[in-house]
Design a protein around this motif. Sequence first.
Motif, PDB file in Angstrom:
ATOM      1  N   MET A   1       0.925  -1.103  -0.049  1.00 17.98           N
ATOM      2  CA  MET A   1      -0.068   0.266   0.070  1.00 17.98           C
ATOM      3  C   MET A   1       0.827   1.256   0.076  1.00 17.98           C
ATOM      4  N   PRO A   2       0.635   2.374  -1.077  1.00 19.66           N
ATOM      5  CA  PRO A   2       1.487   3.243  -0.804  1.00 19.66           C
ATOM      6  C   PRO A   2       1.450   4.266   0.224  1.00 19.66           C
ATOM      7  N   PHE A   3       2.522   4.900   0.773  1.00 16.02           N
ATOM      8  CA  PHE A   3       2.606   5.641   1.868  1.00 16.02           C
ATOM      9  C   PHE A   3       1.352   6.559   2.212  1.00 16.02           C
ATOM     10  N   ILE A   4       0.935   7.295   1.271  1.00 12.04           N
ATOM     11  CA  ILE A   4       0.058   8.311   1.001  1.00 12.04           C
ATOM     12  C   ILE A   4      -1.494   7.710   1.459  1.00 12.04           C
ATOM     13  N   ASP A   5      -1.442   6.469   1.038  1.00 12.66           N
ATOM     14  CA  ASP A   5      -2.793   5.632   1.489  1.00 12.66           C
ATOM     15  C   ASP A   5      -2.893   5.278   2.875  1.00 12.66           C
ATOM     16  N   ARG A   6      -1.667   5.001   3.586  1.00 16.98           N
ATOM     17  CA  ARG A   6      -1.500   4.523   4.885  1.00 16.98           C
ATOM     18  C   ARG A   6      -1.781   5.850   5.737  1.00 16.98           C
ATOM     19  N   LEU A   7      -1.158   7.261   5.144  1.00 15.65           N
ATOM     20  CA  LEU A   7      -1.287   8.208   5.926  1.00 15.65           C
ATOM     21  C   LEU A   7      -2.969   8.503   5.991  1.00 15.65           C
ATOM     22  N   ALA A   8      -3.461   8.374   4.681  1.00 13.46           N
ATOM     23  CA  ALA A   8      -4.834   8.704   4.624  1.00 13.46           C
ATOM     24  C   ALA A   8      -5.589   7.850   5.807  1.00 13.46           C
ATOM     25  N   GLN A   9      -5.443   6.727   5.917  1.00 12.48           N
ATOM     26  CA  GLN A   9      -5.995   5.865   6.950  1.00 12.48           C
ATOM     27  C   GLN A   9      -5.977   6.177   8.220  1.00 12.48           C
ATOM     28  N   MET A  10      -4.768   6.742   8.605  1.00 11.53           N
ATOM     29  CA  MET A  10      -4.380   7.112   9.926  1.00 11.53           C
ATOM     30  C   MET A  10      -5.160   8.357  10.334  1.00 11.53           C
ATOM     31  N   TRP A  11      -5.213   9.486   9.124  1.00  8.57           N
ATOM     32  CA  TRP A  11      -5.981  10.659   9.251  1.00  8.57           C
ATOM     33  C   TRP A  11      -7.448  10.479   9.561  1.00  8.57           C
ATOM     34  N   ALA A  12      -8.205   9.518   8.835  1.00  6.08           N
ATOM     35  CA  ALA A  12      -9.516   9.281   8.633  1.00  6.08           C
ATOM     36  C   ALA A  12     -10.079   8.891   9.980  1.00  6.08           C
ATOM     37  N   VAL A  13     -11.457   9.915  10.174  1.00  4.53           N
ATOM     38  CA  VAL A  13     -12.448   9.457  11.304  1.00  4.53           C
ATOM     39  C   VAL A  13     -12.850   7.820  11.070  1.00  4.53           C
ATOM     40  N   VAL A 147     -14.882   6.496   2.334  1.00  6.84           N
ATOM     41  CA  VAL A 147     -14.438   5.785   1.244  1.00  6.84           C
ATOM     42  C   VAL A 147     -12.881   6.101   1.131  1.00  6.84           C
ATOM     43  N   PRO A 148     -12.088   5.368   0.582  1.00 11.55           N
ATOM     44  CA  PRO A 148     -10.589   5.586   0.543  1.00 11.55           C
ATOM     45  C   PRO A 148     -10.423   6.937  -0.328  1.00 11.55           C
ATOM     46  N   SER A 149      -9.520   7.703   0.034  1.00  9.68           N
ATOM     47  CA  SER A 149      -9.082   8.913  -0.720  1.00  9.68           C
ATOM     48  C   SER A 149      -8.398   8.565  -1.970  1.00  9.68           C
ATOM     49  N   ALA A 150      -7.705   7.385  -2.182  1.00 12.48           N
ATOM     50  CA  ALA A 150      -7.193   7.057  -3.457  1.00 12.48           C
ATOM     51  C   ALA A 150      -8.428   6.726  -4.464  1.00 12.48           C
ATOM     52  N   PHE A 151      -9.707   6.626  -4.071  1.00 10.01           N
ATOM     53  CA  PHE A 151     -10.639   6.296  -4.884  1.00 10.01           C
ATOM     54  C   PHE A 151     -11.271   7.655  -5.388  1.00 10.01           C
ATOM     55  N   ASN A 152     -11.001   8.638  -4.838  1.00 10.52           N
ATOM     56  CA  ASN A 152     -11.728   9.978  -4.999  1.00 10.52           C
ATOM     57  C   ASN A 152     -10.655  10.827  -5.908  1.00 10.52           C
ATOM     58  N   THR A 164      -4.927  15.154  -7.434  1.00 13.96           N
ATOM     59  CA  THR A 164      -3.819  14.346  -7.109  1.00 13.96           C
ATOM     60  C   THR A 164      -4.144  14.344  -5.622  1.00 13.96           C
ATOM     61  N   GLN A 165      -3.585  13.165  -4.885  1.00 11.15           N
ATOM     62  CA  GLN A 165      -3.912  12.848  -3.659  1.00 11.15           C
ATOM     63  C   GLN A 165      -3.108  13.862  -2.637  1.00 11.15           C
ATOM     64  N   TRP A 166      -1.691  14.034  -2.907  1.00  9.06           N
ATOM     65  CA  TRP A 166      -0.908  14.736  -1.697  1.00  9.06           C
ATOM     66  C   TRP A 166      -1.541  16.322  -1.598  1.00  9.06           C
ATOM     67  N   LYS A 167      -2.054  16.868  -2.816  1.00  8.91           N
ATOM     68  CA  LYS A 167      -2.566  18.063  -2.733  1.00  8.91           C
ATOM     69  C   LYS A 167      -3.787  18.049  -2.122  1.00  8.91           C
ATOM     70  N   TRP A 168      -4.791  17.236  -2.217  1.00  3.68           N
ATOM     71  CA  TRP A 168      -5.791  16.853  -1.440  1.00  3.68           C
ATOM     72  C   TRP A 168      -5.570  16.805   0.094  1.00  3.68           C
ATOM     73  N   ALA A 169      -4.649  15.889   0.372  1.00  5.89           N
ATOM     74  CA  ALA A 169      -4.212  15.551   1.746  1.00  5.89           C
ATOM     75  C   ALA A 169      -3.843  17.194   2.361  1.00  5.89           C
ATOM     76  N   LEU A 170      -2.927  17.601   1.640  1.00  3.76           N
ATOM     77  CA  LEU A 170      -2.393  19.049   2.297  1.00  3.76           C
ATOM     78  C   LEU A 170      -3.381  19.953   2.441  1.00  3.76           C
ATOM     79  N   ALA A 171      -4.229  20.126   1.572  1.00  9.15           N
ATOM     80  CA  ALA A 171      -5.400  21.449   1.807  1.00  9.15           C
ATOM     81  C   ALA A 171      -6.183  20.747   3.083  1.00  9.15           C
ATOM     82  N   ASN A 172      -6.748  19.629   3.125  1.00 14.95           N
ATOM     83  CA  ASN A 172      -7.586  18.974   4.090  1.00 14.95           C
ATOM     84  C   ASN A 172      -6.637  19.305   5.817  1.00 14.95           C
ATOM     85  N   VAL A 173      -5.368  18.820   5.710  1.00 14.94           N
ATOM     86  CA  VAL A 173      -4.953  19.082   6.872  1.00 14.94           C
ATOM     87  C   VAL A 173      -4.655  20.511   7.237  1.00 14.94           C
ATOM     88  N   LEU A 174      -4.427  21.197   6.285  1.00 11.44           N
ATOM     89  CA  LEU A 174      -3.984  22.587   6.582  1.00 11.44           C
ATOM     90  C   LEU A 174      -5.428  23.354   7.101  1.00 11.44           C
TER      91      LEU A 174
END
Length: 198
Positions: A1-13, A147-152, A164-174
């Motif tokens: 599983m890519p690192f970004i997907d693991r981070l998404a799982q950790m961040w998710a409610v 749903v997994p962010s990778a599917f989005n 792109t998932q990295w931009k989506w991740a950054l926007a949400n975390v910030l």
Amino acid sequence: MPFIDRLAQMWAVSDTLPDNIDLIGVVSFGATATRLSNGSQETIEKAAWLNWICPGAVVAFGEFTKNPVPGVEKERKLYYFPEAVFAGNVISTIEEAEKIYAALSPNLRIQRIVFVTDQWHSRSAKLIWEKVWARHGLKPDIRIVTVPSAFNIDPEHPMTLIRTQWKWALANVLRHAFLLLMPFGFDILKKLNVHQPT
């Protein structure tokens, strides 16, 4: 599983489902000119599963204001949920939660809400939905299903940050860390009408 997907799982409610559901809210992840975006398709399918296990639940959704062709998202979602409550055009999660609340019949007793979104968006979505309902003096049990962010991720997405998932991740975390968790952060976001660039 890519690192970004693991981070998404950790961040998710990671909420469990309540025994019963009164309202299924479905995030607006927009549509292209001819189809639902990948995220909208995934969240609709998850909402359909929830509606199957709780057929008495009301389904509600909005349509992203800046879709390239108005009406595509509404039409496709009503195909899945002909009896759904359509809350109108929405530009942000705050507006989405407010319009869904306003569109519901005052006769409905909404005590258990499940909101369907993706992993990176889940923390902000939960906080926003809780704040919107609390401002009306209500504290329903609000839970998030993701749903997994990778599917989005979708190269044709009308919200460019979800291409792109990295931009989506950054926007949400910030947004979550530096605006929603700040004192008056919710009010600042609401006043600025912060939304996805297109």
